[in-house]
Design an enzyme around this catalytic site. Structure first.
Site, PDB file in Angstrom:
ATOM      1  N   LYS A 259     -10.916   1.318  14.328  1.00 28.95           N
ATOM      2  CA  LYS A 259      -9.541   1.433  14.643  1.00 28.95           C
ATOM      3  C   LYS A 259      -9.552   1.634  16.054  1.00 28.95           C
ATOM      4  O   LYS A 259      -8.597   1.466  16.779  1.00 28.95           O
ATOM      5  CB  LYS A 259      -9.139   2.799  13.921  1.00 28.95           C
ATOM      6  CG  LYS A 259      -8.733   2.557  12.494  1.00 28.95           C
ATOM      7  CD  LYS A 259      -7.459   1.836  12.319  1.00 28.95           C
ATOM      8  CE  LYS A 259      -7.157   1.553  10.986  1.00 28.95           C
ATOM      9  NZ  LYS A 259      -5.930   0.389  10.999  1.00 28.95           N
TER      10      LYS A 259
ATOM     11  N   THR B  89     -12.160  -6.178   7.834  1.00 29.38           N
ATOM     12  CA  THR B  89     -10.572  -6.187   7.409  1.00 29.38           C
ATOM     13  C   THR B  89     -10.084  -5.697   8.623  1.00 29.38           C
ATOM     14  O   THR B  89      -9.080  -6.080   9.051  1.00 29.38           O
ATOM     15  CB  THR B  89     -10.239  -5.294   6.313  1.00 29.38           C
ATOM     16  OG1 THR B  89     -10.924  -5.864   5.251  1.00 29.38           O
ATOM     17  CG2 THR B  89      -8.701  -5.555   6.016  1.00 29.38           C
TER      18      THR B  89
ATOM     19  N   ASP C  22       0.378  -8.739   1.459  1.00 33.37           N
ATOM     20  CA  ASP C  22      -0.648  -7.714   0.888  1.00 33.37           C
ATOM     21  C   ASP C  22      -1.761  -8.494   0.007  1.00 33.37           C
ATOM     22  O   ASP C  22      -1.335  -9.333  -0.800  1.00 33.37           O
ATOM     23  CB  ASP C  22       0.114  -6.665   0.159  1.00 33.37           C
ATOM     24  CG  ASP C  22      -0.786  -5.384  -0.011  1.00 33.37           C
ATOM     25  OD1 ASP C  22      -0.489  -4.333   0.580  1.00 33.37           O
ATOM     26  OD2 ASP C  22      -1.961  -5.536  -0.421  1.00 33.37           O
TER      27      ASP C  22
ATOM     28  N   GLY D 224      -3.552  -1.926  -2.194  1.00 34.38           N
ATOM     29  CA  GLY D 224      -2.365  -1.860  -2.335  1.00 34.38           C
ATOM     30  C   GLY D 224      -2.011  -2.075  -3.846  1.00 34.38           C
ATOM     31  O   GLY D 224      -2.973  -2.770  -4.787  1.00 34.38           O
TER      32      GLY D 224
ATOM     33  N   TYR E 115     -15.262   3.247  10.306  1.00 33.04           N
ATOM     34  CA  TYR E 115     -13.512   3.069  10.357  1.00 33.04           C
ATOM     35  C   TYR E 115     -13.050   3.854  11.710  1.00 33.04           C
ATOM     36  O   TYR E 115     -12.435   2.935  12.132  1.00 33.04           O
ATOM     37  CB  TYR E 115     -13.026   4.072   9.230  1.00 33.04           C
ATOM     38  CG  TYR E 115     -11.713   3.919   8.868  1.00 33.04           C
ATOM     39  CD1 TYR E 115     -11.090   3.021   8.428  1.00 33.04           C
ATOM     40  CD2 TYR E 115     -11.032   5.161   9.494  1.00 33.04           C
ATOM     41  CE1 TYR E 115      -9.768   2.969   8.542  1.00 33.04           C
ATOM     42  CE2 TYR E 115      -9.605   5.166   9.328  1.00 33.04           C
ATOM     43  CZ  TYR E 115      -8.970   4.120   9.100  1.00 33.04           C
ATOM     44  OH  TYR E 115      -7.451   4.119   8.913  1.00 33.04           O
TER      45      TYR E 115
ATOM     46  N   GLY F 257       0.916  -1.229   0.162  1.00 33.58           N
ATOM     47  CA  GLY F 257       0.073  -0.056  -0.076  1.00 33.58           C
ATOM     48  C   GLY F 257       1.041   1.229   0.205  1.00 33.58           C
ATOM     49  O   GLY F 257       2.190   1.165  -0.085  1.00 33.58           O
TER      50      GLY F 257
ATOM     51  N   ALA G 277      -1.004   0.438  13.154  1.00 33.54           N
ATOM     52  CA  ALA G 277      -1.181   1.847  12.505  1.00 33.54           C
ATOM     53  C   ALA G 277      -2.613   1.926  12.715  1.00 33.54           C
ATOM     54  O   ALA G 277      -3.493   1.523  12.342  1.00 33.54           O
ATOM     55  CB  ALA G 277      -0.976   1.719  11.228  1.00 33.54           C
TER      56      ALA G 277
END
Ligand code: UDP
Length: 323
Positions: free
Chosen positions: A157, A95, A31, A36, A153, A10, A117
């Protein structure tokens, strides 16, 4: 050292791979090439210290072998970009949640250090202290209700962060959480909604630059090289373990001014047009008016100072798309 990067083809992951290879590390990338691209790692593939596995991070057998083999893990794989989140919410949630679960479970099995991340999205739609102070790691979060799909999202996270911290506290797994603020640079695609590659691409072909809302909302953009530098330094710091770090550049710009700056720097004849949010993304979209990082913690630990300013960031994207 052997280093695993999930999502290493990515935008951010591939730059991270370049830097780690330059430092002499052996780099393993997994990946699924969903967002990506093989093009991002084309040059790395000539290096015999680079290994690419095209598969999903949800494949436990493959992941188990990779995690076992490596000393450190950078978990960058995620469904990203507001457009993707608005259009494919199931994929985003699955995901991001199941993927991080898998990484943490396996990192714990083999006791490997892992950097997760995360994203400045987790703060939601307010600035700290009634819109006055930049966001620090412990600032409160405010999300719209679950019918406002954009926050899927952010919540995924945030759940990743909770789980990572739980593994650290309960099982003593060495984890580090990096909250990235609008990372920009070469290789970032315009396809998933990100504003700078979108504006630059339109400007270069003299097509209208579309500002969503009235353009008074602001963001703080960070150059990819500053981000990868910070991530690698954090991974090397024992004191970073068990902590969350904002990784960003506090320089702020409104989206309206950003559009003007891109137009000026490209010498474009593009019109700047304004589109209501509902027309851009539909009814489940809410924007945050301002999002600026407080990077005191990162500065304190690694002496972080962003090297590339907004103009430098835009220039790097213009050069990339021109070439
Ligand atoms: N935006 C815009 N035009 C675009 C893409 C985005 O005006 O073509 C706006 C968007 O509404 C937001 C800001 O630019 O206010 C940053 O959007 P992006 O999707 O890049 O990142 P995020 O919203 O996650 O900060």
């Amino acid at each position: 050292m052997k280093v695993l990067i999930t999502g290493g083809s990515g935008f951010i992951g591939s730059h991270l791979a370049d830097n780690l290879l330059a430092l002499g590390e052996e780099v393993f990338v997994i990946d699924d090439l969903s967002t990506g691209s093989i093009k991002n790692v084309e040059k790395s593939q000539d290096n015999d210290r680079f290994h690419l596995v095209v598969d999903t991070i949800l494949n436990e057998a493959v992941m188990n072998e990779l995690v076992f083999k490596c000393d450190q893990i950078y978990h960058m794989a995620a469904a990203v970009g507001v457009k993707l989140i608005m259009n494919r919410p199931v994929e985003t949630l699955e995901t991001n949640v199941k993927g991080t679960e898998m990484i943490l479970m396996l990192a714990n099995r083999h006791k490997r250090k892992v950097l997760i991340a995360s994203s400045s999205e987790v703060y939601g739609k307010i600035m700290d202290g009634e819109n006055t102070r930049p966001l620090s790691e412990e600032s409160d979060r405010l999300m719209g209700f679950t019918t406002k799909r954009r926050w899927a999202y952010a919540c995924s996270k945030a759940l990743d962060e909770f789980l990572a911290l739980a593994y650290f506290e309960e099982k003593k797994l060495p984890v580090i959480i990096a909250r990235l603020f609008n990372t920009v640079g070469p290789r970032q695609t315009a396809q998933y909604g990100m504003v700078i590659p979108n504006f630059v691409q339109k400007a270069l072909i003299d097509k209208p630059i579309t500002v969503f809302g009235d353009g008074s909302q602001s963001r703080s953009f960070t150059h990819i090289a500053d981000v990868t530098y910070a991530l690698i330094r954090l991974m090397g710091e024992t004191k970073a373990v068990g902590q969350i770090f904002n990784v960003g550049n506090p320089e702020e710009v409104t989206i309206k001014d950003l559009a003007k700056l891109v137009k000026e720097m490209t010498g474009s004849a593009s019109e700047i047009e304004y589109l209501p949010y509902e027309k851009a993304y539909g009814p489940g979209y809410e924007d945050m008016h301002r999002r600026c990082p407080d990077i005191t913690r990162l500065k304190g630990l690694i002496g972080f100072k962003p090297r590339t300013d907004l103009k430098g960031i835009i220039r790097s994207v213009i050069d990339y798309y021109k070439s």
